[in-house]
Design a protein around this motif. Structure first.
Motif, PDB file in Angstrom:
ATOM      1  N   SER A 197      10.603   3.030   0.151  1.00 25.39           N
ATOM      2  CA  SER A 197      10.143   1.673  -0.151  1.00 25.39           C
ATOM      3  C   SER A 197      11.102   0.600   0.318  1.00 25.39           C
ATOM      4  O   SER A 197      10.681  -0.506   0.652  1.00 25.39           O
ATOM      5  CB  SER A 197       9.935   1.517  -1.665  1.00 25.39           C
ATOM      6  N   MET A 249       1.338   7.123  -1.549  1.00 28.16           N
ATOM      7  CA  MET A 249       2.023   8.259  -2.177  1.00 28.16           C
ATOM      8  C   MET A 249       1.213   8.784  -3.363  1.00 28.16           C
ATOM      9  O   MET A 249       1.095  10.001  -3.544  1.00 28.16           O
ATOM     10  CB  MET A 249       3.430   7.837  -2.616  1.00 28.16           C
ATOM     11  N   LYS A 250       0.653   7.892  -4.153  1.00 31.45           N
ATOM     12  CA  LYS A 250      -0.161   8.328  -5.300  1.00 31.45           C
ATOM     13  C   LYS A 250      -1.386   9.108  -4.837  1.00 31.45           C
ATOM     14  O   LYS A 250      -1.770  10.096  -5.453  1.00 31.45           O
ATOM     15  CB  LYS A 250      -0.571   7.118  -6.143  1.00 31.45           C
ATOM     16  N   ASP A 277       0.804  -1.228   0.000  1.00 31.23           N
ATOM     17  CA  ASP A 277       0.000   0.000   0.000  1.00 31.23           C
ATOM     18  C   ASP A 277       0.836   1.277   0.000  1.00 31.23           C
ATOM     19  O   ASP A 277       0.285   2.367  -0.079  1.00 31.23           O
ATOM     20  CB  ASP A 277      -0.949   0.020   1.205  1.00 31.23           C
ATOM     21  N   LEU A 278       2.162   1.146   0.094  1.00 29.23           N
ATOM     22  CA  LEU A 278       3.009   2.338   0.150  1.00 29.23           C
ATOM     23  C   LEU A 278       2.896   3.163  -1.138  1.00 29.23           C
ATOM     24  O   LEU A 278       2.736   4.382  -1.080  1.00 29.23           O
ATOM     25  CB  LEU A 278       4.466   1.956   0.411  1.00 29.23           C
ATOM     26  N   ASP A 279       2.953   2.507  -2.301  1.00 35.37           N
ATOM     27  CA  ASP A 279       2.797   3.222  -3.576  1.00 35.37           C
ATOM     28  C   ASP A 279       1.445   3.907  -3.655  1.00 35.37           C
ATOM     29  O   ASP A 279       1.344   5.055  -4.086  1.00 35.37           O
ATOM     30  CB  ASP A 279       2.944   2.270  -4.766  1.00 35.37           C
ATOM     31  N   LEU A 280       0.400   3.202  -3.238  1.00 37.56           N
ATOM     32  CA  LEU A 280      -0.951   3.768  -3.260  1.00 37.56           C
ATOM     33  C   LEU A 280      -1.039   5.003  -2.365  1.00 37.56           C
ATOM     34  O   LEU A 280      -1.632   6.018  -2.751  1.00 37.56           O
ATOM     35  CB  LEU A 280      -1.984   2.722  -2.824  1.00 37.56           C
ATOM     36  N   LYS A 284      -0.325  12.587  -3.919  1.00 31.99           N
ATOM     37  CA  LYS A 284      -0.044  13.396  -5.112  1.00 31.99           C
ATOM     38  C   LYS A 284      -1.340  13.940  -5.711  1.00 31.99           C
ATOM     39  O   LYS A 284      -1.367  15.061  -6.223  1.00 31.99           O
ATOM     40  CB  LYS A 284       0.716  12.564  -6.145  1.00 31.99           C
ATOM     41  N   GLN A 296       9.060   8.781   0.054  1.00 28.12           N
ATOM     42  CA  GLN A 296       8.602   7.390   0.021  1.00 28.12           C
ATOM     43  C   GLN A 296       9.829   6.500   0.128  1.00 28.12           C
ATOM     44  O   GLN A 296      10.670   6.474  -0.763  1.00 28.12           O
ATOM     45  CB  GLN A 296       7.860   7.113  -1.285  1.00 28.12           C
ATOM     46  N   ASN A 335      14.487   7.045  -3.802  1.00 25.72           N
ATOM     47  CA  ASN A 335      13.260   7.357  -3.061  1.00 25.72           C
ATOM     48  C   ASN A 335      12.466   8.426  -3.799  1.00 25.72           C
ATOM     49  O   ASN A 335      13.038   9.387  -4.310  1.00 25.72           O
ATOM     50  CB  ASN A 335      13.597   7.871  -1.653  1.00 25.72           C
ATOM     51  N   ILE A 336      11.142   8.277  -3.824  1.00 24.44           N
ATOM     52  CA  ILE A 336      10.279   9.282  -4.437  1.00 24.44           C
ATOM     53  C   ILE A 336      10.081  10.410  -3.424  1.00 24.44           C
ATOM     54  O   ILE A 336       9.754  10.161  -2.263  1.00 24.44           O
ATOM     55  CB  ILE A 336       8.909   8.694  -4.843  1.00 24.44           C
TER      56      ILE A 336
END
Length: 165
Positions: free
Chosen positions: A138, A92-93, A87-90, A96, A136, A118-119
């Motif tokens: 990851s 951050m998205k 869920d980390l990508d979700l 945004k 982020q 890192n983003i």
């Protein structure tokens, strides 16, 4: 930490006529700290995925070029750990997309130069006189978002001094 704090003073946090950080008004350090905690809580709500935030408290720092006895900024560093690493990508998205819908202007977004790439997301809110830096991470164990919310420069009320914490 000092580098992260310096990077979140994007264009909205500065007065367009000079390089000075925007005024956030007059407040005691304690009241301004409460405002930053509420702002962080609002960002937490925007993440929109299950997880846990670290238990951290705001601190006080100087305003560059101003009298440290009467001017200050509040910074609030904290981390978000998603219940599922996937869920980390979700998270951050969602930030945004959701931050601009809530008055934030994204001034930087993309990978950093570290080996982990890192983003990084940096956003300013001119209405709230604050900025946020989100990284982020990851590859961390556990994966997390590292956030730092920073205010503009406050002036303490006449006759008061900046409280340091």
């Amino acid at each position: 930490m000092p580098f992260a704090l310096a990077t979140i003073t994007g264009c909205s946090m500065t007065d367009k006529r000079s390089d000075e950080i925007s005024s956030a008004g007059t407040s005691t350090s304690s009241d301004a700290s409460d405002v930053m905690e509420k702002l962080s809580s609002g960002i937490y709500d925007l993440i929109g995925v299950k997880g846990k935030a670290s238990d951290s408290h705001p601190g006080v720092m100087d305003c560059p070029g101003k009298d440290a006895k009467t001017y200050f900024r509040i910074f609030h560093p904290w981390s978000f750990y998603p219940a599922s690493a996937g869920d980390l990508d979700l998270a951050m998205k969602r930030l945004k997309v959701e931050l601009p819908r809530h008055g934030w202007k994204i001034v930087e977004y993309g990978p950093d130069t570290s080996k982990n790439k890192n983003i990084n997301l940096t956003a300013d809110n001119s209405g709230k006189k604050a900025g946020v830096s989100i990284v982020q991470m990851s590859k961390n164990d556990p994966p997390k978002l590292s956030l730092t919310v920073v205010s503009g420069c406050y002036k303490v009320p006449d006759g008061e001094k900046v409280e340091r914490f």
